[in-house]
Every structure is written in structure tokens, then in C-alpha cells.
Design a protein around this motif. Structure first.
Motif, PDB file in Angstrom:
ATOM      1  N   LEU A   1     -76.662  37.860   2.605  1.00 53.60           N
ATOM      2  CA  LEU A   1     -75.526  38.333   3.387  1.00 53.60           C
ATOM      3  C   LEU A   1     -75.549  39.839   3.498  1.00 53.60           C
ATOM      4  CD1 LEU A   1     -72.711  36.061   1.992  1.00 53.60           C
ATOM      5  CD2 LEU A   1     -73.810  35.909   4.205  1.00 53.60           C
TER       6      LEU A   1
ATOM      7  N   LYS B   1     -68.468  37.998   6.745  1.00 50.43           N
ATOM      8  CA  LYS B   1     -67.616  38.938   6.011  1.00 50.43           C
ATOM      9  C   LYS B   1     -66.807  38.217   4.935  1.00 50.43           C
ATOM     10  CE  LYS B   1     -65.087  42.553   4.954  1.00 50.43           C
ATOM     11  NZ  LYS B   1     -65.618  43.591   4.050  1.00 50.43           N
TER      12      LYS B   1
ATOM     13  N   THR C   1     -76.832  44.203   0.334  1.00 48.13           N
ATOM     14  CA  THR C   1     -75.507  43.981  -0.251  1.00 48.13           C
ATOM     15  C   THR C   1     -75.387  44.845  -1.495  1.00 48.13           C
ATOM     16  OG1 THR C   1     -76.359  41.996  -1.375  1.00 48.13           O
ATOM     17  CG2 THR C   1     -75.089  41.653   0.640  1.00 48.13           C
TER      18      THR C   1
ATOM     19  N   ALA D   1     -69.226  37.705   2.196  1.00 50.55           N
ATOM     20  CA  ALA D   1     -69.586  38.994   1.611  1.00 50.55           C
ATOM     21  C   ALA D   1     -68.468  39.567   0.759  1.00 50.55           C
ATOM     22  CB  ALA D   1     -69.950  39.982   2.716  1.00 50.55           C
TER      23      ALA D   1
ATOM     24  N   SER E   1     -73.752  43.557   4.701  1.00 45.80           N
ATOM     25  CA  SER E   1     -72.450  44.192   4.819  1.00 45.80           C
ATOM     26  C   SER E   1     -72.160  44.391   6.298  1.00 45.80           C
ATOM     27  CB  SER E   1     -72.466  45.546   4.101  1.00 45.80           C
ATOM     28  OG  SER E   1     -71.237  46.202   4.250  1.00 45.80           O
TER      29      SER E   1
END
Length: 536
Positions: A5, A52, A306, A55, A7
Motif C-alpha cells: 500500500l 487510504k 509506506t 493505509a 501513501s
């Protein structure tokens, strides 16, 4: 994109603090709903928004590793979701201590926290922030919204699955609220956006809501073992349901062990399998080295994409100090903070005076050189054995992708099959039905992996609750289960003693009200709908 994942900057900033409670923790995105419709003209924006939400468990802001936080009021590294949750679940127990003096952090291990504890307060805020974002995703993906935007049928089909994942992620955070705080403020996508005072939901009612949500999305989320790695599927829903049922006696006063048997059986039969080597579960390539077949739901990390000072950065770096070699862990230096107590070490010993180096159980990952088993001074890293479980190296010993060694690739296994095996066995003992023979076989699978043979196998006469709680410690230590486990076994406050619990070196019992965390005083001071948990 979900394998690691990234950002993602989310333009739709209609995600706001749904309870205007903590002036020092107001959420960063301002109300800017006018940009939402323009944003959703891009079909990819729906998946980006969902990314998101995932994340949010791994990073703490918009830029990474720091500089544009989601929450203000506590250092961005300290305020990361997994780092906070890990502290709630581990530092409050016999499995971990930390040598730092940051704020009130030592109050977690001594079990002397108050409603003003900044780490508890920020965990509460982080949970509610995740809920707020999930709510907004659901508001933006209603049939009416999709009709107005002219979304085609193929994308609508994907969005329906995205919605189920968003509801799972919201349920996960609400489960953390249920388990930690009992009766949090309650908001859904049906509530208005902006500053208002949400009502408080009681623990049994929140349990019922979560059960209903998970049962409702069970058939609409991607089938078990069929989603992209890092995303929730049907098996993740079943694990969360089983977790609810496993702890139902604590949450509602009613035993639901029969449902634990039902859902753990579904998971076990859904195609997941144990990885051959226990260590592989906690390495930088645990998304590809075979461990991914055991990990049902991870929090994913990537050293390049990340970056955060919480999460696995914290868990790995803070555990390295003293005579330990940072290169062995794929990092550029240790933070000399986290160790464990002799209570955990002794779970691996037949005789507490035996040297841990003689133990054949490969799960006993302790660093002892220059370390004392017993703790005289929590502030000294050399007091207490260090843990070597999590590393930012792959199965060949190569470091992770970040050339600086700051940020790891190692994913955090929030739900994995070994835990499910132990859940099944516990439910059998608690008269939930199932098969004692199967329960024994599942535990023996874990032990044979740990010992390399059947020398430590058990039989049905060994199947007791004491065996289960100790086996859960040996298999799952530092994986953010311990506080919940000890409470379920009535060993957390009144009936459990370990070093420095209660703030004294020999340890002591604490009062039963500490089985729940306090509602933060800052929220109580603003939201008149809230009442404090007993004892605070």
C-alpha cells in the motif's frame, strides 16, 4: 497497488472529526466537500480512497514518514495506529516492557494509567479517525451517488466489494474500541458530517452491531483466499466474527463458543495453510516466502512506499539494542527500548532456572548476551531478554528495500491461521462443541513446526485452558493479542502477577476496572453524552 500500500493523498477532505472533542487532536483535513465530485470523476479514485483506509493502519499522515499528520497533539510516529494498538495489547502485559520515559508510557506496563494518558487518548482518537474515513467512503459510494456520476456497471460491481471491505475495516476499528474502551461514541455513514456530539453506545449493543455488520458483508466481500494480498476477504470477516464470539463472555456476559467452532472451521477449510518455518512469518519477504498462505489479514509495510516511525519500524527498531547487531535485523541502528519479562521466558522452560538457549522450541526467539533475565531497572535495555522475532531481512538474510535501513518491508500478521487453530481448541475446551481430536491435532501441528518433530506433542488429556493460554503466549507473543487473551482468562488485573505490574519490581495484582481503558478525559469534557468507565 494493494500488495504494498502506498501513501495516497486523498483530496476528498469531507472526512472531519465527527466528534469535536479533543482540541489538541483535531483532524487535519479541513471540510472541503466541494472537491469531492470533481475527484470522483476519476474511476480510479474509489480504489485510491479504499487504499487510504487500509493505509490508515500502517501510516500516520499524508506525506510519510512525517510532516503532514492525520492527527496533531502527539508526535506523528507515536500516534500511528499499529504502534498504539501494539502498546495497548503488549506493554500492559507480561510480554513487553519499554525502557523509555516518554510522557506516561511506563504507566502502561505498571497498569497505573489515568484518563489523561496521552497514548490511550490517541489510540481512541486514531480509532475514531479510521471510523470517520470509512463512514465517508460509504457516503460517497451510495447507489444515489453512483447514479448521479453515471458510474458504469463494471465499476459499480467493484465498488460493491470495496464497500464491503470498508465496512470490514470500520468493524475492525470498532472491535478495537469495543475491546479497549467498551462504550465509545458511535457514528456511522448515516450521521451528519461536522461538529456534533455523538451518542455513546453500550458494549452489548456495539457487539450486536458488529455481529450484524459482519454477517451482512459475509456474502458480498471477495471469497476466502481470493482477494489481493493485503486486502480483506471472507476469511478475514470470519476471523473477526470468531474473535467477537471468542470474547463474547467478556463483552456481553454470554458464552458464544459454539459460534467460534463454526467460524474457525470455515476458516480452516478455506485453503490457508501453515508456513513450514515459523521465522518466515516475521521477515521482510513474508508476503512472498510462503507465510502469505498462513497470514489471513496483514497490515502491509513497504520500506520505500509506506514510511512511518510507527508500525513495524517501531516494533523492529525499538527491540534492538545492547550487544545486538542491527545488520542482523536489516536496520541502520536500534532504538534500545523493547524487551520482555521473565514471565514470558518462563513459558518456554520446564524449569525456570534452565538456560533458554537449551530450549528446542524455535519460537523462543530471545537475545540473551549481555542481557539479564530479570529486570531491576526498566530504563536499562540490558535488563530483560530482548526479542528477535521481527526482522527486516528476507529468508536469505538480505535487508529490505529501503537502502537507508530506516523503514522495513516486514508486514504485520494481524490474523493468521495458527491463531485460528488455537481459537478452535479453546472453544472445544469451553464446551463449544467441535472435536477434541481435531483440537489436539491443530496444536500438534504448531508444536511439530516449532520443534521439528513430534517430541513435544500432546494428547487429549493435556487439553486444558492453562495449556491454551500458555500456548497462545508461545505462538503469538508480540502479535498484539496478549491483553485481550489475559482478560478472557481472567488473568489481566486481579489474578495475574508479573514483573513491574502495579509499578513494583516483584509485580502485583491490580484492580478489575483496568480490564477496560478509560474514556479520555478530554473527550468527556466536551461530549456531554459520554460517561466514564467504572473506576476512573
Amino acid at each position: 497497488m494493494f500488495n504494498r500500500l502506498k501513501s495516497i493523498l486523498i483530496i476528498f477532505a469531507s472526512i472531519t472529526m465527527l466528534w469535536s472533542c479533543e482540541k489538541d487532536l483535531d483532524l487535519q483535513p479541513e471540510d472541503n466537500r466541494s472537491s469531492a465530485e470533481a475527484t470522483f470523476q476519476d474511476p480510479d479514485s474509489y480504489k485510491q480512497f479504499l487504499a487510504k483506509l487500509y493505509a490508515g493502519l500502517a501510516i500516520s499522515g499524508q506525506d510519510g514518514p512525517a510532516g503532514n499528520p492525520d492527527l496533531v497533539g502527539l508526535d506523528e510516529g507515536f500516534s500511528q495506529y499499529l504502534r498504539l494498538y501494539w502498546k495497548m495489547q503488549e506493554l500492559t502485559t507480561d510480554e513487553a516492557v519499554i525502557g523509555w520515559n516518554d510522557g506516561t508510557i511506563k504507566d502502561l506496563h505498571s497498569q497505573t494509567w489515568t484518563s489523561g494518558n496521552e497514548f490511550i487518548r490517541t489510540m481512541y482518537s486514531r480509532i475514531m479517525y479510521q471510523v470517520a474515513q470509512a463512514n465517508e467512503f460509504l457516503r460517497q459510494t451510495t447507489p444515489e451517488k453512483l447514479d448521479a456520476r453515471g458510474v458504469d456497471s463494471a465499476l459499480r460491481s467493484d465498488i460493491e466489494k470495496f464497500r464491503a471491505e470498508a465496512r470490514f475495516l470500520r468493524a475492525l476499528s470498532y472491535w478495537h474500541a469495543l475491546d479497549l474502551f467498551g462504550k465509545p461514541p458511535f457514528v456511522t455513514e448515516e450521521d451528519p458530517i461536522g461538529a456534533f456530539l455523538p451518542e455513546q453506545i453500550q458494549r452489548p449493543e456495539l457487539f450486536s452491531y458488529l455481529e450484524g455488520e459482519l454477517l451482512d458483508i459475509e456474502s458480498s466481500i471477495v471469497a476466502a483466499n481470493q482477494n489481493e494480498y493485503g486486502r480483506a476477504d471472507q476469511a478475514a470477516v470470519w476471523v473477526l466474527l470468531a474473535k467477537l464470539y471468542q470474547n463474547s463472555k467478556v463483552y456481553t456476559g454470554t458464552d458464544r463458543s459454539a459460534e467460534v467452532i463454526e467460524y474457525t472451521t470455515k476458516i480452516i477449510e478455506s485453503g490457508y495453510s501453515l508456513v513450514d518455518d515459523y521465522q518466515k512469518l516475521f521477515l521482510a519477504d513474508n508476503n512472498t516466502n510462503g507465510a502469505q498462505n498462513e497470514i489471513i489479514f496483514p497490515i502491509t509495510f513497504d520500506g520505500m512506499n509506506t514510511q512511518a516511525y510507527g508500525g513495524m519500524t517501531f516494533i523492529i527498531h525499538a527491540a534492538v539494542g545492547g550487544d545486538m547487531e542491527p545488520d542482523d535485523f536489516g536496520i541502520n541502528g536500534g532504538w534500545a527500548g523493547l524487551r520482555t519479562t521473565s514471565a514470558l521466558v518462563n513459558k518456554f522452560l520446564d524449569d525456570n532456572d534452565d538456560p533458554i538457549e537449551d530450549v528446542q522450541d524455535e519460537r523462543a526467539m530471545f537475545f540473551t548476551e549481555g542481557q539479564s533475565k530479570e529486570i531491576s531497572d526498566i530504563s536499562s535495555f540490558n535488563d530483560g531478554y530482548a526479542i528477535t522475532k521481527f526482522k527486516n531481512v528476507d529468508t536469505q538474510g538480505n535487508p529490505g528495500s529501503d537502502p537507508t535501513g530506516d523503514f522495513p518491508d516486514t508486514d504485520f500478521p494481524m490474523f493468521r491461521l495458527a491463531d485460528v487453530y488455537l481459537m478452535y481448541a479453546e472453544a472445544v475446551i469451553r464446551d463449544g462443541g467441535g472435536s477434541e481430536a481435531k483440537a489436539v491435532s491443530y496444536i500438534n501441528e504448531l508444536r511439530e513446526r516449532a520443534y521439528g518433530d513430534d517430541s513435544a506433542n500432546i494428547d487429549e488429556s493435556d487439553l486444558t485452558l492453562e495449556l491454551i493460554i500458555n500456548e497462545r503466549a508461545r505462538e503469538l507473543y508480540w502479535e498484539a493479542h496478549r491483553r485481550t487473551d489475559l482478560i478472557r482468562f481472567n488473568l489481566f488485573s486481579e489474578n495475574g502477577v508479573w514483573p513491574f505490574k502495579g509499578g513494583v519490581p516483584q509485580g502485583s495484582t491490580t484492580e478489575a476496572f483496568r480490564d477496560l481503558m478509560p474514556i479520555p478525559a478530554s473527550d468527556l469534557g466536551v461530549n456531554t453524552n459520554l460517561t466514564q468507565n467504572t473506576g476512573y
